[in-house]
Enzyme design. Structure first.
Site, mmCIF file in Angstrom:
data_model
loop_
_atom_site.group_PDB
_atom_site.id
_atom_site.type_symbol
_atom_site.label_atom_id
_atom_site.label_comp_id
_atom_site.label_asym_id
_atom_site.label_seq_id
_atom_site.Cartn_x
_atom_site.Cartn_y
_atom_site.Cartn_z
ATOM 1 N N ASN A 30 -2.046 -25.484 -3.004
ATOM 2 C CA ASN A 30 -0.836 -25.406 -3.836
ATOM 3 C C ASN A 30 -0.647 -24.024 -4.469
ATOM 4 O OD1 ASN A 30 -2.813 -25.335 -5.729
ATOM 5 N ND2 ASN A 30 -1.928 -26.900 -7.051
ATOM 6 N N GLY A 31 -1.495 -23.044 -4.077
ATOM 7 C CA GLY A 31 -1.327 -21.680 -4.575
ATOM 8 C C GLY A 31 -2.208 -21.332 -5.765
ATOM 9 N N LYS B 12 18.860 12.078 -11.288
ATOM 10 C CA LYS B 12 19.010 10.870 -10.463
ATOM 11 C C LYS B 12 19.656 9.779 -11.284
ATOM 12 C CE LYS B 12 15.523 7.741 -9.985
ATOM 13 N NZ LYS B 12 14.208 7.207 -9.587
HETATM 14 C C1 R5P Z 1 11.108 6.033 -11.182
HETATM 15 O O1 R5P Z 1 11.245 6.238 -12.358
HETATM 16 C C2 R5P Z 1 9.783 6.142 -10.483
HETATM 17 O O2 R5P Z 1 9.053 7.248 -10.954
HETATM 18 C C3 R5P Z 1 9.953 6.239 -8.991
HETATM 19 O O3 R5P Z 1 10.676 7.415 -8.689
HETATM 20 C C4 R5P Z 1 10.735 5.077 -8.435
HETATM 21 O O4 R5P Z 1 10.378 3.871 -9.042
HETATM 22 C C5 R5P Z 1 10.525 4.983 -6.951
HETATM 23 O O5 R5P Z 1 11.266 3.907 -6.449
HETATM 24 P P1 R5P Z 1 11.943 3.977 -5.017
HETATM 25 O O6 R5P Z 1 10.911 4.569 -4.084
HETATM 26 O O7 R5P Z 1 12.268 2.557 -4.693
HETATM 27 O O8 R5P Z 1 13.161 4.820 -5.123
#
Ligand code: R5P
Length: 325
Positions: free
Chosen positions: A45-46, A201
């Site tokens: 059951n895990g 980003k």
């Molecule tokens: C973000 O703040 C982290 O430092 C990584 O850049 C991020 O979580 C990487 O996620 P993914 O490879 O999915 O873009």
């Protein structure tokens, strides 16, 4: 006659969950020791069961687990092992979690969100952990989530050693792929004697794992760009960053990251022509199908073993990092 009575000797006991036995075995070998075998099983059951094959009474125990997918299962296994250690009268229990689970949920970005990284610390504490050891926490403040000592190790010396011989600082720019990595990238830029660039980003808060790059601040044209990140999950952050850097005239893009989470489609998209090489450590297991020719995996076990040795012998962990902390 002294009131303090000294008897016996300290005993180091290393045990490991099942997620990444190879790493735990390498840590034990580096300490000239062996893992105490754990009878760990998952029922139909895990539910998970764990029992140590030897007495751990009075021991200084290090419970190692690598939090790879399925992360919740491996987390539960480690909690159960800590509970077993506590009930078997271990004197001190250190959770060794090279990749701290849920580290990215370290604050409330929006209303009604959890702070899961704090919850994880509470779970370790409730299970019976006295201390935590981890490598490159996504956010340094996670140390404060646990009410006890946290040994925060840095993979930078391991990664730097690899890059120092390969990169020419006169044509190198260190790149932070987002605002969260600026402080760490800045330390890299100091260590390598190379300038820093920062990528702006953005993520869509309503869609998981989607990344867009807005601007690059810093000199990247005609230069080798070294992107440094704590973790690569789907790979989208790195690929978007590499595309932007190449579009702005970077000649080469190399990547250094500590934790190779490599959820799909990371392995596929990281092989893109915009990325010249990727270097990671083995805090997480990487099956053969997740390797390719431009990927280098560096061993993290020697660093963790040195830190365990320092903790066991009441030595200094900070001095291992020459001021990087
Ligand atoms: C973000 O703040 C982290 O430092 C990584 O850049 C991020 O979580 C990487 O996620 P993914 O490879 O999915 O873009």
């Amino acid at each position: 006659m002294s009131a303090i009575k000294i008897t016996g000797q300290k005993r180091l006991v290393l045990v490991s969950g099942r997620a990444h036995m190879a790493l735990a075995e390498q840590i034990a070998a580096a300490l000239d020791s062996e893992l105490v075998h754990t009878d760990a099983r998952t029922f139909a059951n895990g539910e998970i069961y764990a029992r140590f094959d030897e007495s751990v009474r009075g021991a200084d125990m290090f419970v190692i687990q690598s939090h790879t997918n399925p992360i919740n299962e491996w987390l539960m296994e480690q909690l159960i092992m800590v509970d077993a250690a506590k009930r078997a009268s271990a004197k001190r229990i250190t959770v060794v979690a090279p990749f701290y689970p849920y580290a990215r949920q370290d604050k409330k970005g929006r209303g009604r969100e959890p702070i899961s990284a704090r919850l994880i610390a509470d779970l370790f504490k409730a299970a019976g952990a006295d201390r935590i050891m981890s490598v490159d926490l996504h956010a340094a403040q996670i140390q404060g989530f646990f009410d006890g000592p946290v040994d925060h190790l840095f993979a930078m010396p391991v990664l730097l050693e690899h890059f120092k011989a390969l990169l020419d600082p006169s044509s190198l720019t260190v790149v932070s792929p987002d605002m969260g990595r600026v402080r760490v990238a800045d330390i890299w830029s100091d260590k390598l004697g190379a300038p820093l660039a920062i990528i702006h980003k953005r993520r869509d808060p309503l869609v998981a794992n989607q990344v867009t790059v807005h601007e690059i601040v810093g000199e990247v044209e005609g230069r080798t760009c070294l992107i440094v990140d704590d973790l690569i999950d789907t790979g989208r952050t790195i690929v978007k960053a590499a595309e932007a850097l190449k579009a702005h005239g970077a000649t080469r893009v190399v990547v250094a990251a500590t934790h190779a989470v490599f959820s799909d489609p990371a392995t596929e998209i990281l092989q893109s022509d915009v990325i010249d090489s990727v270097v990671v450590t083995d805090t997480l297991p990487l099956p053969p199908e997740k390797h390719w020719d431009r990927l280098t995996v560096l061993p993290i076990a020697p660093l963790i073993a040195r830190a365990i040795d320092a903790v066991f012998n009441d030595g200094s962990v900070t001095s291992m990092f020459d001021g990087a902390a």
